[in-house]
Design an enzyme around this catalytic site. Structure first.
Site, PDB file in Angstrom:
ATOM      1  CB  SER A  67      -1.167   0.343   1.139  1.00 17.70           C
ATOM      2  OG  SER A  67      -1.846  -0.576   0.853  1.00 17.70           O
ATOM      3  CE  LYS A  70      -3.760   0.343  -0.937  1.00 17.98           C
ATOM      4  NZ  LYS A  70      -4.186   0.062   0.582  1.00 17.98           N
ATOM      5  CE1 TYR A 192      -3.999  -2.021  -5.221  1.00 21.20           C
ATOM      6  CE2 TYR A 192      -3.991  -3.692  -4.298  1.00 21.20           C
ATOM      7  CZ  TYR A 192      -4.663  -2.691  -4.145  1.00 21.20           C
ATOM      8  OH  TYR A 192      -3.898  -2.606  -2.190  1.00 21.20           O
ATOM      9  CE1 TYR A 244      -4.767   1.314   4.051  1.00 20.40           C
ATOM     10  CE2 TYR A 244      -3.203   0.350   5.719  1.00 20.40           C
ATOM     11  CZ  TYR A 244      -3.528   0.551   5.140  1.00 20.40           C
ATOM     12  OH  TYR A 244      -2.659  -0.350   4.461  1.00 20.40           O
ATOM     13  CB  VAL A 262      -0.580  -5.460   4.202  1.00 18.83           C
ATOM     14  CG1 VAL A 262      -1.383  -5.239   4.641  1.00 18.83           C
ATOM     15  CG2 VAL A 262      -0.013  -5.893   2.961  1.00 18.83           C
TER      16      VAL A 262
HETATM   17  N1  GLN Z   1      -1.761  -5.770  -1.769  1.00 22.33           N
HETATM   18  C1  GLN Z   1      -2.335  -5.453  -0.660  1.00 22.33           C
HETATM   19  C2  GLN Z   1      -4.240  -5.851  -0.051  1.00 22.33           C
HETATM   20  O1  GLN Z   1      -4.495  -4.971  -1.472  1.00 22.33           O
HETATM   21  C3  GLN Z   1      -1.657  -4.273  -0.031  1.00 22.33           C
HETATM   22  C4  GLN Z   1      -2.540  -4.102   0.989  1.00 22.33           C
HETATM   23  C5  GLN Z   1      -1.939  -3.092   1.794  1.00 22.33           C
HETATM   24  O2  GLN Z   1      -1.036  -2.811   1.936  1.00 22.33           O
HETATM   25  N2  GLN Z   1      -2.787  -2.192   2.797  1.00 22.33           N
HETATM   26  O3  GLN Z   1      -4.295  -6.280  -0.201  1.00 22.33           O
END
Ligand code: GLN
Length: 443
Positions: A67, A70, A192, A244, A262
């Protein structure tokens, strides 16, 4: 006695040492390949706006962005399409929910923001290009521009998420059904998953963060990755949505725009000061890295980086001025000298000094000004014009103010040249007055 590294590196090493024993959390396992991460891996890095780089621990260990990609892909979409068009597809409100929540606006199906999965997939779907490869190239190019080196994809992590990412596909189909996804759901999620599997180190992440904090210019390469306006837009959404449903608590305690992933990556941006990054795989219940959260919190406290702290100016913006009411030689210029980068705050100081004083000739020395932003330029120009309109003789040293044929001020090459000018003495009927007398101010 052995002298250790510089004090910034020493501070990072100290935080790294103490938080290395901080337990708790688990590496993400819903993407099977991520479960193989070393829970003890721990890197910290900091990059200044001058491109000075500091690091501690495993800062050169590669991991996937997840993420953390993003905000940078959001930056790409904003660059290509502009805020208004992007905002038709993805909002800018904190969802207050988990990163993988089905957080879609009632009625429109628009995801709340680009930092949660739904919003990130909708954002990735906006990236233009003739086919999947061209679109991904564009993403990788931009991520690499932020990092200042060519990044690559961890194919194993990509394949692992592609094999298990049904929740994200479901989100994409929901959005497509609601009319809020700009392309085919499978194409969007595949792109993605690839963007999430781009590999970088903690040291890279700190450069990427610093680029956002530096108005979009990579401070290491000197190359622009995005416009200043886009960098500001991205930081704004990171500040309210980047962590988040822990975003409010994060802003309260750490006070920096941030983004976690993550795989254990975390970036935080101190605008106009530093980009910081951490990597440590164990995650807390909100999906944020346990050690990273603690480390960035310490860093922010130690170095006084909380956004809501009013920063002291790096250098006084007024230097070497004599008191303007000190009654110097008749007709002599009183000097106001500014230095460094002038913004609204610095310009207010300058104009306050200019407006003060006895009403005689005034010289604004901008010779040591390194940058004059548009707001400061307008404020200073208007103030000089006001003084001239009130009948004061006004002069400027330095070339920070652009030439204007109708400018109501004179321009001198130096303070000494202005001092040597006897025009006003003649006008005041005191030829040669002051010669050999006490100099009202020094150089
Ligand atoms: N690729 C991960 C997902 O879509 C990214 C989520 C994250 O890093 N919070 O679940």
């Amino acid at each position: 006695m052995a002298v250790g590294p510089d004090v910034v590196t020493e501070a990072l090493a100290d935080i790294h040492r103490r938080l290395g024993s901080l337990d708790g959390g688990e590496p993400a396992s819903y993407i099977p390949e991520l479960a193989r991460a070393d829970p003890g891996g721990f890197g910290l890095a900091l990059v200044s706006m001058d491109g000075h780089r500091y690091a501690a621990g495993d800062a050169q260990e590669p991991f996937t962005l997840q993420s953390v990609s993003k905000p940078f892909v959001y930056a790409l979409a904003l660059s290509e399409l502009g805020l208004d068009e992007v905002s038709r597809w993805v909002g800018a409100e904190p969802s207050g929910e988990a990163f993988n929540a089905i957080s879609l606006e009632d009625g429109t199906g628009r995801p709340s923001n680009a930092m949660i999965n739904a919003g990130a997939i909708a954002t990735t779907a906006l990236v233009p290009g003739a086919g999947a490869d061209e679109r991904f190239e564009r993403i990788l190019d931009r991520l690499s521009a932020f990092a200042g080196r060519r990044l690559d994809v961890d194919e194993a992590v990509y394949a692992s998420e592609a094999a298990t990412g049904d929740r994200n596909r479901a989100l994409a189909y929901l959005m497509r059904g609601a009319g809020s996804l700009a392309c085919d759901p499978l194409a969007a999620t595949d792109l993605y998953f690839r963007q999430c599997a781009v590999r970088a180190t903690t040291a890279d992440l700190a450069v990427m963060a610093a680029t956002l904090g530096n108005g979009g210019v990579n401070p290491v390469t000197g190359r622009r990755a995005v416009s200043e306006a886009v960098a500001v837009q991205v930081l704004s959404v990171m500040a309210t949505c980047g962590m988040y449903d822990a975003s409010g608590e994060w802003l309260l305690r750490v006070g920096l725009p941030a983004k976690s992933g993550v795989s254990g990556g975390l970036i935080a941006v101190s605008p106009a000061r530093f980009g910081a990054a951490c990597w440590s795989p164990p995650l807390d219940g909100a999906g944020n890295p346990v050690r990273g959260t603690a480390a960035l919190r310490e860093l922010s406290e130690r170095f006084g980086l909380h956004l809501m702290l009013s920063p002291a100016p790096a250098a006084p913006t007024i230097v070497g001025e004599p008191p303007l009411d000190a009654a110097p030689r008749a007709g002599a210029f009183a000097v106001v000298a500014a230095q460094g980068a002038l913004d609204f705050t610095a310009a207010e100081r300058v104009l306050f000094e200019l407006e003060a004083g006895s009403g005689g000739p005034v010289l604004l020395d901008l010779g040591l000004v390194t940058r004059l932003d548009a707001v400061a330029e307008a404020m200073i120009t208007a103030t000089l014009a006001r003084l001239a309109a009130r009948g004061r003789r006004v002069a400027v040293v330095g070339d920070a103010l652009p030439e204007r044929p109708d400018a109501p001020w004179e321009r001198f090459g130096s303070r000494a040249a202005a001092r040597a000018d006897r025009t006003a003495d003649a006008g005041a009927g005191k030829p040669g007055g002051g010669a050999g007398g006490a100099q009202p101010y020094g150089d």
